[in-house]
Design a protein around this motif. Structure first.
Motif, PDB file in Angstrom:
ATOM      1  N   ALA A 120      -1.375 -29.015  57.236  1.00 14.28           N
ATOM      2  CA  ALA A 120      -0.037 -28.474  57.482  1.00 14.28           C
ATOM      3  C   ALA A 120      -0.070 -27.291  58.453  1.00 14.28           C
ATOM      4  CB  ALA A 120       0.610 -28.049  56.167  1.00 14.28           C
ATOM      5  N   SER A 121      -1.245 -26.696  58.655  1.00 19.52           N
ATOM      6  CA  SER A 121      -1.358 -25.524  59.529  1.00 19.52           C
ATOM      7  C   SER A 121      -1.085 -25.868  60.990  1.00 19.52           C
ATOM      8  CB  SER A 121      -2.758 -24.908  59.417  1.00 19.52           C
ATOM      9  OG  SER A 121      -3.721 -25.706  60.097  1.00 19.52           O
ATOM     10  N   GLY A 122      -1.304 -27.117  61.365  1.00 19.94           N
ATOM     11  CA  GLY A 122      -1.137 -27.510  62.763  1.00 19.94           C
ATOM     12  C   GLY A 122      -2.341 -27.219  63.633  1.00 19.94           C
ATOM     13  N   MET A 175     -12.816 -20.325  67.665  1.00 18.31           N
ATOM     14  CA  MET A 175     -13.841 -20.402  66.650  1.00 18.31           C
ATOM     15  C   MET A 175     -13.644 -21.667  65.838  1.00 18.31           C
ATOM     16  SD  MET A 175     -12.619 -17.681  63.724  1.00 18.31           S
ATOM     17  CE  MET A 175     -13.636 -18.136  62.382  1.00 18.31           C
ATOM     18  N   ILE A 176     -14.738 -22.165  65.300  1.00 22.39           N
ATOM     19  CA  ILE A 176     -14.691 -23.267  64.352  1.00 22.39           C
ATOM     20  C   ILE A 176     -15.206 -22.733  63.028  1.00 22.39           C
ATOM     21  CG2 ILE A 176     -15.592 -25.532  63.720  1.00 22.39           C
ATOM     22  CD1 ILE A 176     -16.013 -26.061  66.709  1.00 22.39           C
ATOM     23  N   ALA A 177     -14.472 -22.993  61.970  1.00 22.14           N
ATOM     24  CA  ALA A 177     -14.919 -22.639  60.631  1.00 22.14           C
ATOM     25  C   ALA A 177     -15.031 -23.910  59.816  1.00 22.14           C
ATOM     26  CB  ALA A 177     -13.957 -21.667  59.971  1.00 22.14           C
ATOM     27  N   ALA A 178     -16.208 -24.149  59.282  1.00 21.65           N
ATOM     28  CA  ALA A 178     -16.421 -25.260  58.356  1.00 21.65           C
ATOM     29  C   ALA A 178     -16.459 -24.643  56.968  1.00 21.65           C
ATOM     30  CB  ALA A 178     -17.727 -25.970  58.667  1.00 21.65           C
ATOM     31  N   PHE A 179     -15.648 -25.182  56.078  1.00 19.99           N
ATOM     32  CA  PHE A 179     -15.626 -24.593  54.742  1.00 19.99           C
ATOM     33  C   PHE A 179     -15.469 -25.648  53.666  1.00 19.99           C
ATOM     34  CE2 PHE A 179     -11.179 -24.885  55.729  1.00 19.99           C
ATOM     35  CZ  PHE A 179     -10.510 -24.984  54.519  1.00 19.99           C
ATOM     36  N   SER A 180     -15.907 -25.269  52.483  1.00 20.54           N
ATOM     37  CA  SER A 180     -15.824 -26.114  51.306  1.00 20.54           C
ATOM     38  C   SER A 180     -15.277 -25.264  50.172  1.00 20.54           C
ATOM     39  CB  SER A 180     -17.222 -26.627  50.959  1.00 20.54           C
ATOM     40  OG  SER A 180     -17.226 -27.290  49.720  1.00 20.54           O
ATOM     41  N   ILE A 194      -7.711 -20.697  55.555  1.00 20.66           N
ATOM     42  CA  ILE A 194      -8.775 -20.841  54.559  1.00 20.66           C
ATOM     43  C   ILE A 194      -8.377 -20.144  53.267  1.00 20.66           C
ATOM     44  CG2 ILE A 194     -11.166 -20.232  53.988  1.00 20.66           C
ATOM     45  CD1 ILE A 194     -11.846 -20.685  56.956  1.00 20.66           C
ATOM     46  N   ARG A 195      -7.812 -18.967  53.390  1.00 23.26           N
ATOM     47  CA  ARG A 195      -7.378 -18.250  52.172  1.00 23.26           C
ATOM     48  C   ARG A 195      -6.309 -19.042  51.424  1.00 23.26           C
ATOM     49  NH1 ARG A 195      -5.387 -11.994  51.502  1.00 23.26           N
ATOM     50  NH2 ARG A 195      -5.158 -12.124  49.243  1.00 23.26           N
ATOM     51  N   ALA A 196      -5.362 -19.611  52.149  1.00 30.45           N
ATOM     52  CA  ALA A 196      -4.311 -20.414  51.512  1.00 30.45           C
ATOM     53  C   ALA A 196      -4.899 -21.664  50.856  1.00 30.45           C
ATOM     54  CB  ALA A 196      -3.244 -20.788  52.528  1.00 30.45           C
ATOM     55  N   ALA A 197      -5.922 -22.249  51.471  1.00 33.25           N
ATOM     56  CA  ALA A 197      -6.584 -23.417  50.887  1.00 33.25           C
ATOM     57  C   ALA A 197      -7.275 -23.032  49.576  1.00 33.25           C
ATOM     58  CB  ALA A 197      -7.584 -24.007  51.874  1.00 33.25           C
ATOM     59  N   ILE A 198      -7.905 -21.881  49.562  1.00 34.78           N
ATOM     60  CA  ILE A 198      -8.544 -21.387  48.336  1.00 34.78           C
ATOM     61  C   ILE A 198      -7.495 -21.176  47.249  1.00 34.78           C
ATOM     62  CG2 ILE A 198      -9.779 -19.425  47.311  1.00 34.78           C
ATOM     63  CD1 ILE A 198     -11.181 -19.153  50.113  1.00 34.78           C
ATOM     64  N   GLU A 199      -6.383 -20.572  47.613  1.00 38.66           N
ATOM     65  CA  GLU A 199      -5.303 -20.344  46.640  1.00 38.66           C
ATOM     66  C   GLU A 199      -4.760 -21.665  46.102  1.00 38.66           C
ATOM     67  OE1 GLU A 199      -4.466 -17.432  45.271  1.00 38.66           O
ATOM     68  OE2 GLU A 199      -6.059 -16.540  46.497  1.00 38.66           O
ATOM     69  N   ALA A 200      -4.688 -22.680  46.948  1.00 42.10           N
ATOM     70  CA  ALA A 200      -4.212 -23.988  46.494  1.00 42.10           C
ATOM     71  C   ALA A 200      -5.140 -24.571  45.437  1.00 42.10           C
ATOM     72  CB  ALA A 200      -4.084 -24.940  47.686  1.00 42.10           C
ATOM     73  N   VAL A 201      -6.440 -24.366  45.606  1.00 48.00           N
ATOM     74  CA  VAL A 201      -7.406 -24.866  44.626  1.00 48.00           C
ATOM     75  C   VAL A 201      -7.361 -24.030  43.346  1.00 48.00           C
ATOM     76  CG1 VAL A 201      -9.871 -25.264  44.186  1.00 48.00           C
ATOM     77  CG2 VAL A 201      -8.865 -25.919  46.379  1.00 48.00           C
ATOM     78  N   LYS A 202      -7.058 -22.752  43.467  1.00 52.15           N
ATOM     79  CA  LYS A 202      -6.953 -21.893  42.281  1.00 52.15           C
ATOM     80  C   LYS A 202      -5.841 -22.344  41.337  1.00 52.15           C
ATOM     81  CE  LYS A 202      -8.864 -17.491  43.807  1.00 52.15           C
ATOM     82  NZ  LYS A 202      -8.524 -16.083  44.091  1.00 52.15           N
ATOM     83  N   ALA A 203      -4.901 -23.116  41.835  1.00 53.59           N
ATOM     84  CA  ALA A 203      -3.857 -23.668  40.966  1.00 53.59           C
ATOM     85  C   ALA A 203      -4.452 -24.646  39.955  1.00 53.59           C
ATOM     86  CB  ALA A 203      -2.779 -24.354  41.805  1.00 53.59           C
ATOM     87  N   ASP A 207      -7.573 -14.904  63.572  1.00 59.41           N
ATOM     88  CA  ASP A 207      -6.356 -14.557  62.838  1.00 59.41           C
ATOM     89  C   ASP A 207      -5.503 -15.771  62.486  1.00 59.41           C
ATOM     90  OD1 ASP A 207      -7.056 -11.887  62.859  1.00 59.41           O
ATOM     91  OD2 ASP A 207      -5.891 -11.431  64.653  1.00 59.41           O
ATOM     92  N   GLU A 208      -5.800 -16.924  63.060  1.00 53.83           N
ATOM     93  CA  GLU A 208      -5.122 -18.171  62.686  1.00 53.83           C
ATOM     94  C   GLU A 208      -5.897 -18.899  61.585  1.00 53.83           C
ATOM     95  OE1 GLU A 208      -3.307 -19.844  66.851  1.00 53.83           O
ATOM     96  OE2 GLU A 208      -5.499 -19.925  66.615  1.00 53.83           O
ATOM     97  N   VAL A 209      -7.202 -18.926  61.720  1.00 54.67           N
ATOM     98  CA  VAL A 209      -8.049 -19.718  60.833  1.00 54.67           C
ATOM     99  C   VAL A 209      -8.200 -19.088  59.451  1.00 54.67           C
ATOM    100  CG1 VAL A 209     -10.428 -20.532  60.504  1.00 54.67           C
ATOM    101  CG2 VAL A 209      -9.292 -20.844  62.707  1.00 54.67           C
ATOM    102  N   MET A 210      -8.484 -17.807  59.394  1.00 52.11           N
ATOM    103  CA  MET A 210      -8.788 -17.173  58.108  1.00 52.11           C
ATOM    104  C   MET A 210      -7.628 -17.223  57.105  1.00 52.11           C
ATOM    105  SD  MET A 210     -11.909 -16.840  58.457  1.00 52.11           S
ATOM    106  CE  MET A 210     -12.371 -16.019  56.959  1.00 52.11           C
ATOM    107  N   PRO A 211      -6.374 -17.028  57.534  1.00 53.45           N
ATOM    108  CA  PRO A 211      -5.283 -17.171  56.565  1.00 53.45           C
ATOM    109  C   PRO A 211      -5.147 -18.599  56.022  1.00 53.45           C
ATOM    110  CG  PRO A 211      -4.528 -15.915  58.458  1.00 53.45           C
ATOM    111  CD  PRO A 211      -5.887 -16.469  58.800  1.00 53.45           C
TER     112      PRO A 211
END
Length: 98
Positions: A29-31, A1-6, A54-63, A48-52
């Motif tokens: 860093a995900s590789g 799958m390809i996920a494009a996100f902002s 994206i979630r980690a990227a969201i958490e990084a921005v929440k900082a 199961d590789e992509v969604m975590p």
């Protein structure tokens, strides 16, 4: 799958580059295969590789902000690999043909 996100932090003003860079850093860093342009970051892999990532990227921005806006578009097609490159190559081939 390809996920494009902002992922966009809200309430921190117009200069969001540092926060967005934090998200892109997580993706890189995900590789997993990925590409970033002016509007979206695309990442390719299994659900199961992509969604975590994206979630980690969201958490990084929440900082940087307590409120984050996220847009995700997913192309989930069984049996396709290297879609990030192949889809663009197909369009470029058609453009070259005239």
């Amino acid at each position: 799958m390809i996920a494009a996100f902002s992922v966009t932090p809200l309430g921190i003003g117009e200069d969001v580059g540092e926060a967005v860079a934090a998200a892109v850093r997580v993706v890189r860093a995900s590789g997993l295969p990925n590409r970033t342009d002016a509007m979206f970051t695309s990442i390719e892999g299994e659900w199961d590789e992509v969604m975590p990532v994206i979630r980690a990227a969201i958490e990084a921005v929440k900082a940087y902000s307590g409120r984050v806006s996220t847009v995700i578009k997913i192309d989930d097609r069984a049996g396709v690999t290297d879609g990030l490159t192949a889809k663009v190559a197909t369009v470029e081939r058609h453009l070259a043909e005239g």
